[in-house]
Write a protein that holds these residues in place. Structure first.
Motif, PDB file in Angstrom:
ATOM      1  N   ILE A  56     -11.509  -0.544   2.078  1.00  0.00           N
ATOM      2  CA  ILE A  56     -10.266  -1.019   2.685  1.00  0.00           C
ATOM      3  C   ILE A  56      -9.287  -1.457   1.596  1.00  0.00           C
ATOM      4  CG2 ILE A  56      -9.282  -2.903   4.069  1.00  0.00           C
ATOM      5  CD1 ILE A  56     -11.839  -2.718   5.797  1.00  0.00           C
ATOM      6  N   LEU A  57      -9.799  -2.149   0.583  1.00  0.00           N
ATOM      7  CA  LEU A  57      -8.946  -2.593  -0.519  1.00  0.00           C
ATOM      8  C   LEU A  57      -8.471  -1.409  -1.359  1.00  0.00           C
ATOM      9  CD1 LEU A  57     -10.851  -5.821  -1.576  1.00  0.00           C
ATOM     10  CD2 LEU A  57      -8.804  -5.643  -0.154  1.00  0.00           C
ATOM     11  N   SER A  58      -9.344  -0.430  -1.575  1.00  0.00           N
ATOM     12  CA  SER A  58      -8.947   0.772  -2.322  1.00  0.00           C
ATOM     13  C   SER A  58      -7.853   1.545  -1.598  1.00  0.00           C
ATOM     14  CB  SER A  58     -10.150   1.687  -2.532  1.00  0.00           C
ATOM     15  OG  SER A  58     -11.058   1.092  -3.414  1.00  0.00           O
ATOM     16  N   ALA A  59      -7.823   1.431  -0.277  1.00  0.00           N
ATOM     17  CA  ALA A  59      -6.804   2.124   0.517  1.00  0.00           C
ATOM     18  C   ALA A  59      -5.483   1.354   0.555  1.00  0.00           C
ATOM     19  CB  ALA A  59      -7.315   2.370   1.936  1.00  0.00           C
ATOM     20  N   GLY A  60      -5.438   0.188  -0.106  1.00  0.00           N
ATOM     21  CA  GLY A  60      -4.163  -0.524  -0.232  1.00  0.00           C
ATOM     22  C   GLY A  60      -4.013  -1.810   0.544  1.00  0.00           C
ATOM     23  N   ALA A  61      -5.040  -2.228   1.275  1.00  0.00           N
ATOM     24  CA  ALA A  61      -4.921  -3.484   2.026  1.00  0.00           C
ATOM     25  C   ALA A  61      -4.799  -4.665   1.072  1.00  0.00           C
ATOM     26  CB  ALA A  61      -6.132  -3.681   2.937  1.00  0.00           C
ATOM     27  N   ARG A  62      -4.048  -5.669   1.484  1.00  0.00           N
ATOM     28  CA  ARG A  62      -3.945  -6.917   0.726  1.00  0.00           C
ATOM     29  C   ARG A  62      -5.084  -7.832   1.155  1.00  0.00           C
ATOM     30  NH1 ARG A  62       2.268  -7.390   2.171  1.00  0.00           N
ATOM     31  NH2 ARG A  62       1.429  -6.159   3.852  1.00  0.00           N
ATOM     32  N   LEU A  63      -5.554  -8.664   0.252  1.00  0.00           N
ATOM     33  CA  LEU A  63      -6.722  -9.502   0.498  1.00  0.00           C
ATOM     34  C   LEU A  63      -6.369 -10.980   0.502  1.00  0.00           C
ATOM     35  CD1 LEU A  63      -9.808  -9.906   0.788  1.00  0.00           C
ATOM     36  CD2 LEU A  63      -9.934  -9.817  -1.713  1.00  0.00           C
ATOM     37  N   ILE A  64      -6.797 -11.648   1.553  1.00  0.00           N
ATOM     38  CA  ILE A  64      -6.785 -13.108   1.612  1.00  0.00           C
ATOM     39  C   ILE A  64      -8.240 -13.530   1.457  1.00  0.00           C
ATOM     40  CG2 ILE A  64      -6.331 -15.163   2.996  1.00  0.00           C
ATOM     41  CD1 ILE A  64      -4.224 -13.476   4.505  1.00  0.00           C
ATOM     42  N   GLY A  65      -8.535 -14.281   0.411  1.00  0.00           N
ATOM     43  CA  GLY A  65      -9.900 -14.716   0.151  1.00  0.00           C
ATOM     44  C   GLY A  65     -10.075 -16.187   0.474  1.00  0.00           C
TER      45      GLY A  65
END
Length: 105
Positions: A56-65
């Protein structure tokens, strides 16, 4: 009835097909994940359960950790530079898992 008009729909896919579906660029805008605390080298591990998150991150999603001090930073799991995390907040409290086999505290 509660989901009508809410933009939700049933998606009957095999578990392995969800990876292809979720990891399509533009499909997921944001990901929210509980993560171990950042390492001293400026990276953060994705924790013990990564499933679809790397794709999902490789596809461009931004991450809230949400970091949790009790979550282990396991060796050999995927890592990201902290600059890849859009927002990072500190969580706390006991780690819990509720499931069919009882409650783990």
């Amino acid at each position: 009835p509660g989901l009508r008009g809410a933009g939700a729909r049933h998606l009957p896919l095999h578990y392995s097909a969800y990876d292809r579906w979720l990891c399509t660029p533009g499909r997921v805008d944001w990901a929210l994940a509980t993560l171990p605390p950042p390492a001293a080298d400026g990276t953060i591990g994705l924790g013990p359960t990564v499933d679809f998150l790397p794709g999902i991150l490789s596809a461009g999603a931004r991450l809230i950790g949400i970091t949790h001090p009790a979550l282990p930073d396991l060796p050999g799991t995927p890592r990201l530079p902290l600059s890849r995390v859009t927002a990072l907040v500190e969580g706390g409290g006991p780690l819990r898992a509720d499931g069919a086999h009882g409650r783990i505290k």
